[in-house]
Design a protein around this motif. Sequence first.
Motif, short mmCIF file in Angstrom:
data_model
loop_
_atom_site.label_atom_id
_atom_site.label_comp_id
_atom_site.label_asym_id
_atom_site.label_seq_id
_atom_site.Cartn_x
_atom_site.Cartn_y
_atom_site.Cartn_z
N ASN A 76 4.83 11.31 -4.14
CA ASN A 76 3.97 11.60 -4.06
C ASN A 76 2.68 10.20 -5.20
OD1 ASN A 76 1.03 13.74 -4.86
ND2 ASN A 76 1.48 13.83 -7.07
N SER A 77 2.56 9.23 -4.83
CA SER A 77 2.10 7.75 -4.95
C SER A 77 0.44 7.11 -5.16
CB SER A 77 2.53 6.62 -4.58
OG SER A 77 2.77 7.14 -2.98
N ALA A 78 0.11 8.75 -3.44
CA ALA A 78 -1.58 8.44 -3.42
C ALA A 78 -1.77 9.77 -4.40
CB ALA A 78 -2.08 9.49 -2.70
N GLY A 79 -1.20 10.19 -5.15
CA GLY A 79 -1.73 10.49 -6.66
C GLY A 79 -2.29 10.35 -8.06
N TRP A 80 -2.07 8.86 -8.12
CA TRP A 80 -2.38 8.10 -9.14
C TRP A 80 -2.86 6.66 -8.07
CZ3 TRP A 80 0.66 8.44 -13.40
CH2 TRP A 80 2.23 9.33 -13.31
N THR A 133 -5.63 1.12 -8.82
CA THR A 133 -5.40 0.08 -9.85
C THR A 133 -4.26 0.55 -10.07
OG1 THR A 133 -7.95 -0.30 -10.45
CG2 THR A 133 -6.67 -0.98 -11.89
N PHE A 134 -3.90 1.49 -10.63
CA PHE A 134 -2.05 1.80 -10.83
C PHE A 134 -1.28 0.82 -9.56
CE2 PHE A 134 1.05 4.42 -10.97
CZ PHE A 134 2.09 4.45 -11.77
N ARG A 135 -1.29 1.95 -8.82
CA ARG A 135 -0.39 1.34 -7.76
C ARG A 135 -0.33 -0.49 -7.61
NH1 ARG A 135 -3.35 5.92 -4.51
NH2 ARG A 135 -3.50 3.83 -3.57
N ARG A 136 -1.71 -1.22 -7.90
CA ARG A 136 -1.95 -2.49 -7.66
C ARG A 136 -1.35 -3.39 -8.69
NH1 ARG A 136 -7.93 -3.47 -5.60
NH2 ARG A 136 -7.43 -3.08 -3.42
N GLU A 137 -0.94 -2.07 -9.45
CA GLU A 137 -0.57 -2.98 -10.82
C GLU A 137 0.66 -2.67 -11.07
OE1 GLU A 137 -0.32 -4.49 -14.65
OE2 GLU A 137 -1.67 -4.99 -13.27
N LEU A 138 1.70 -1.82 -10.70
CA LEU A 138 2.66 -1.17 -10.51
C LEU A 138 3.33 -2.28 -9.10
CD1 LEU A 138 5.11 0.91 -11.57
CD2 LEU A 138 4.74 2.17 -9.72
N GLN A 139 3.01 -2.93 -8.18
CA GLN A 139 3.51 -3.27 -7.10
C GLN A 139 3.50 -4.86 -8.12
OE1 GLN A 139 0.85 -3.02 -4.43
NE2 GLN A 139 2.26 -1.49 -3.25
N LYS A 149 -1.33 -0.51 -1.15
CA LYS A 149 -0.29 0.79 0.13
C LYS A 149 0.78 0.73 -0.51
CE LYS A 149 -4.53 -0.45 2.28
NZ LYS A 149 -4.59 -1.25 4.10
N PHE A 150 1.32 2.05 -0.26
CA PHE A 150 2.27 2.35 -1.05
C PHE A 150 2.91 2.37 0.57
CE2 PHE A 150 3.55 3.10 -5.43
CZ PHE A 150 2.82 1.75 -5.56
N GLY A 151 4.23 1.45 0.62
CA GLY A 151 4.85 1.61 2.50
C GLY A 151 6.39 2.21 2.02
N SER A 152 7.30 1.42 2.97
CA SER A 152 9.06 1.18 2.65
C SER A 152 9.03 0.28 1.62
CB SER A 152 9.13 0.88 4.06
OG SER A 152 8.90 -0.40 4.80
N GLY A 153 8.70 -0.46 2.12
CA GLY A 153 8.98 -2.62 0.91
C GLY A 153 8.82 -1.46 -0.41
N THR A 154 7.35 -1.06 -0.79
CA THR A 154 7.11 -0.85 -2.17
C THR A 154 8.17 0.57 -2.22
OG1 THR A 154 5.15 -1.32 -2.02
CG2 THR A 154 5.64 0.74 -3.78
#
Length: 401
Positions: free
Chosen positions: A357-361, A364-370, A386-391
């Motif tokens: 459910n990463s799309a619900g965040w 900016t949050f997703r980039r910072e987590l990466q 962009k959350f894929g298999s690597g993330t």
Amino acid sequence: SDTARQVRRKVMKLASTVSHEQRPAYYDEVLGDFYFTPPAVGAVDLSTPQKVITKQPAVNIQGGGTCGVWPQIATSATYAQVEAFLAECKSGIYSTLAKARLDELKVKQPNKALALLPPIVKTPKKVSKNAKAIFTRAWNIFNGRNGETKDHYKAVRLYKQAVSMGHKSAMVNLGYSLENGFGIVKNVEKAAQMYKRAAELGEAQGMTNLGYMYENGKGITRDLKEAAKWYKKSALAGNYNGMTNFGYMNETGRGIPVNFKAAVKWYRKGADGGIARAKNNLAYMYLYGRGVKKSERTAWSLYKAAADQGFANSNYMLGYMRLLGKGVKKNDKKAAKWVFKALQGKHQFAVKEMTTNSAGWSLTFRRELQRLMANAGYYNGPLDGKFGSGTYNAVRSVAGQ
């Protein structure tokens, strides 16, 4: 005679396979006894006549044996004999090998270990100072504190001794060792019995642990009413874990009717006692106004206090509240920091959210987590949010999966 010479050769050949020099002087047909020459230095003293029998003899390791006996008993000793050997031989290669063998025997000879439990005795009204001293030393050895070397096997032996002398806390700790297989064969049924014994004697932590066994059906038939009963007894006896667990039973209606106000009362008592889970649960009650006036600011403060104690769920909730600006100023980057901590704490719901459910965040949050995962060496992909298999793989790695 030829027979005697053949026997002597076979014995000498067999002895050489265990690095032991052994030569029969003669064989007495009437007594059926072999007589041996004195052994080399470091071996067990076999200068006393040894009766030849068809069954494997018991090895009296307690009676003055040394580490050098290990090659002779490595494959034949029982669980109790290996424990006794370790009591005499506390260090060195043979001690290490014996501990490894003991782990193997946990599976192969469980009944031998369980037979070592202390007998049920009538508990004296006052426990002797000696029992208290034994318990204290056992605790130090179990945890490797106050100058003692950590050794679960040795600690369990001392706990058993203290239990046989009526020490209630030793009963709880022995139960804990049985429940988790620390220094003794894992046996949840025996653990539940030991907790019950301590609880019935008024030991508050024993009551809490017994309630847990009833609640989860570990070693005993699942019974939520009994669980609630023992949690309540523990709470009333002043045990903070018992207070927290009884609060949870009130909140969820497990074994007793739902009562949010009572849940808040007991969570607050547990929180005042320093229990991180109680602070976390009380924060939830404030966040949603269950049994108490809703206060997101108070919820934030309580989650922060629990997170400071390493409680993973509180880390996740702080990330959630930061993202939405609940009780604190909205900050997506700081939200990512808290979720990253939750992942480090192996918080399973955080893993599920970030992988399904990463799309619900926010982006900016997703980039910072990466970025946080990359800096920690878990992720080497683009910081594009962009959350894929690597993330996803990085998220699982952070959580130790």
